[in-house]
Design a protein around this motif. Sequence first.
Motif, PDB file in Angstrom:
ATOM      1  N   LEU A   1      -2.525   3.037  -0.577  1.00 42.28           N
ATOM      2  CA  LEU A   1      -1.910   2.550  -1.811  1.00 42.28           C
ATOM      3  C   LEU A   1      -2.191   1.064  -2.005  1.00 42.28           C
ATOM      4  N   LEU A   2      -2.128   0.318  -0.897  1.00 46.91           N
ATOM      5  CA  LEU A   2      -2.442  -1.109  -0.970  1.00 46.91           C
ATOM      6  C   LEU A   2      -3.880  -1.329  -1.440  1.00 46.91           C
ATOM      7  N   ALA A   3      -4.793  -0.478  -0.963  1.00 50.38           N
ATOM      8  CA  ALA A   3      -6.202  -0.627  -1.346  1.00 50.38           C
ATOM      9  C   ALA A   3      -6.397  -0.446  -2.848  1.00 50.38           C
ATOM     10  N   MET A   4      -5.564   0.376  -3.486  1.00 49.32           N
ATOM     11  CA  MET A   4      -5.663   0.548  -4.934  1.00 49.32           C
ATOM     12  C   MET A   4      -5.392  -0.769  -5.649  1.00 49.32           C
ATOM     13  N   ALA A   5      -4.358  -1.479  -5.208  1.00 46.98           N
ATOM     14  CA  ALA A   5      -4.056  -2.788  -5.805  1.00 46.98           C
ATOM     15  C   ALA A   5      -5.164  -3.790  -5.517  1.00 46.98           C
ATOM     16  N   ILE A   6      -5.726  -3.729  -4.303  1.00 45.11           N
ATOM     17  CA  ILE A   6      -6.780  -4.674  -3.920  1.00 45.11           C
ATOM     18  C   ILE A   6      -8.024  -4.470  -4.776  1.00 45.11           C
ATOM     19  N   PHE A   7      -8.472  -3.215  -4.889  1.00 46.51           N
ATOM     20  CA  PHE A   7      -9.696  -2.944  -5.647  1.00 46.51           C
ATOM     21  C   PHE A   7      -9.492  -3.191  -7.140  1.00 46.51           C
TER      22      PHE A   7
ATOM     23  N   ARG B   1      -5.155  -9.330 -13.090  1.00 45.44           N
ATOM     24  CA  ARG B   1      -5.402  -9.838 -11.734  1.00 45.44           C
ATOM     25  C   ARG B   1      -4.134 -10.437 -11.134  1.00 45.44           C
ATOM     26  N   THR B   2      -3.370 -11.148 -11.959  1.00 45.22           N
ATOM     27  CA  THR B   2      -2.106 -11.711 -11.496  1.00 45.22           C
ATOM     28  C   THR B   2      -1.142 -10.616 -11.057  1.00 45.22           C
ATOM     29  N   SER B   3      -1.042  -9.557 -11.852  1.00 46.10           N
ATOM     30  CA  SER B   3      -0.137  -8.455 -11.496  1.00 46.10           C
ATOM     31  C   SER B   3      -0.591  -7.760 -10.217  1.00 46.10           C
ATOM     32  N   SER B   4      -1.907  -7.683  -9.986  1.00 43.53           N
ATOM     33  CA  SER B   4      -2.394  -7.050  -8.755  1.00 43.53           C
ATOM     34  C   SER B   4      -2.045  -7.895  -7.531  1.00 43.53           C
ATOM     35  N   PHE B   5      -2.061  -9.217  -7.676  1.00 42.74           N
ATOM     36  CA  PHE B   5      -1.671 -10.087  -6.564  1.00 42.74           C
ATOM     37  C   PHE B   5      -0.172  -9.966  -6.283  1.00 42.74           C
ATOM     38  N   LEU B   6       0.638  -9.902  -7.328  1.00 45.51           N
ATOM     39  CA  LEU B   6       2.077  -9.709  -7.133  1.00 45.51           C
ATOM     40  C   LEU B   6       2.358  -8.368  -6.457  1.00 45.51           C
ATOM     41  N   LEU B   7       1.631  -7.344  -6.874  1.00 39.93           N
ATOM     42  CA  LEU B   7       1.799  -6.016  -6.272  1.00 39.93           C
ATOM     43  C   LEU B   7       1.379  -6.025  -4.809  1.00 39.93           C
ATOM     44  N   GLN B   8       0.257  -6.656  -4.517  1.00 43.21           N
ATOM     45  CA  GLN B   8      -0.180  -6.754  -3.118  1.00 43.21           C
ATOM     46  C   GLN B   8       0.871  -7.445  -2.262  1.00 43.21           C
ATOM     47  N   GLY B   9       1.385  -8.556  -2.767  1.00 41.21           N
ATOM     48  CA  GLY B   9       2.352  -9.324  -2.000  1.00 41.21           C
ATOM     49  C   GLY B   9       3.614  -8.540  -1.699  1.00 41.21           C
ATOM     50  N   SER B  10       4.191  -7.922  -2.717  1.00 43.53           N
ATOM     51  CA  SER B  10       5.441  -7.182  -2.501  1.00 43.53           C
ATOM     52  C   SER B  10       5.201  -5.940  -1.648  1.00 43.53           C
ATOM     53  N   TRP B  11       4.031  -5.305  -1.809  1.00 42.54           N
ATOM     54  CA  TRP B  11       3.759  -4.090  -1.033  1.00 42.54           C
ATOM     55  C   TRP B  11       3.504  -4.403   0.439  1.00 42.54           C
TER      56      TRP B  11
END
Length: 286
Positions: free
Chosen positions: A154-160, A182-192
Amino acid sequence: MPTSFLGSALRGTFFLIFGLWWSVRYTLKYLRRKANAENQPSYGVQRMEVFEGAVKAFFALAGILVEQFVPAGPHLQLYSPKTHSWTDLTHWHYTTMYLFFLLSGIVDIVSHSPLKLPLGLDRLSLSMALFIEGLLFCFRDYSDAALDHHLHSLLAMAIFGGALCALLEVFLRDHIILETFRTSSFLLQGSWLWQIGFVLCPPWGGPGWDQTDRSNFTFLTMCFCWHYVGALAVLAANSAASRCCNESCQLRFGDIDVELDCGMCVRKGNKSSSGALLPESGSDDK
């Protein structure tokens, strides 16, 4: 507190810091572009790009040193001739990830130096760093830890997703939609990453979640979606607050605009000067 939880939390904090910063900065930059007909990058914008690159490079270098030189780390030894085996590949895994973010930070700095590297190279290096991060997580050895594998998939989905956005920004520079995603993907990565730490290595001790309970897979997939909703909510709130700040500054000073890239309010009409912090007294007061 388990070291693995601390590592996951610190990595998550890195992405959250950049995501929160971008949610404010890109909103104000977009508002200034709308207000001004000309689209030339200001000196303040270039300074902020250099500053972001320096912060990125600093955190990445710190991550490399921590992964290599903690007491249980490999201390730059990749292969052990005594045991005839690889040495602490998990630490080398994260070292490789940090290495590409270090290169991305260096490219950010050099791109806005007098060397004047090709425009878009900074976004290309960021896209490459994210792609390498996702690649490492996809092909990591999870053994029989199925839940661990699911969490990082799931994390890889946000990364890619973030890597794709950064790649598109090479050709579509300063595109607010791409910057926002891109900003939302970084926020998602961080919280996940924080969520992964709590699931696999709870900070209060004890075992992590059951790796064989299929209901955990279903719940965490829904939880991932909720994290993204939360990231969008934070992004919307910061964007709204930034817009209100910009409008408030204009209402107070009239021809004064928020220049976050310089960390101050500047006068719109004064292009040749270095920027005024307050409106001039006398006939210019509004």
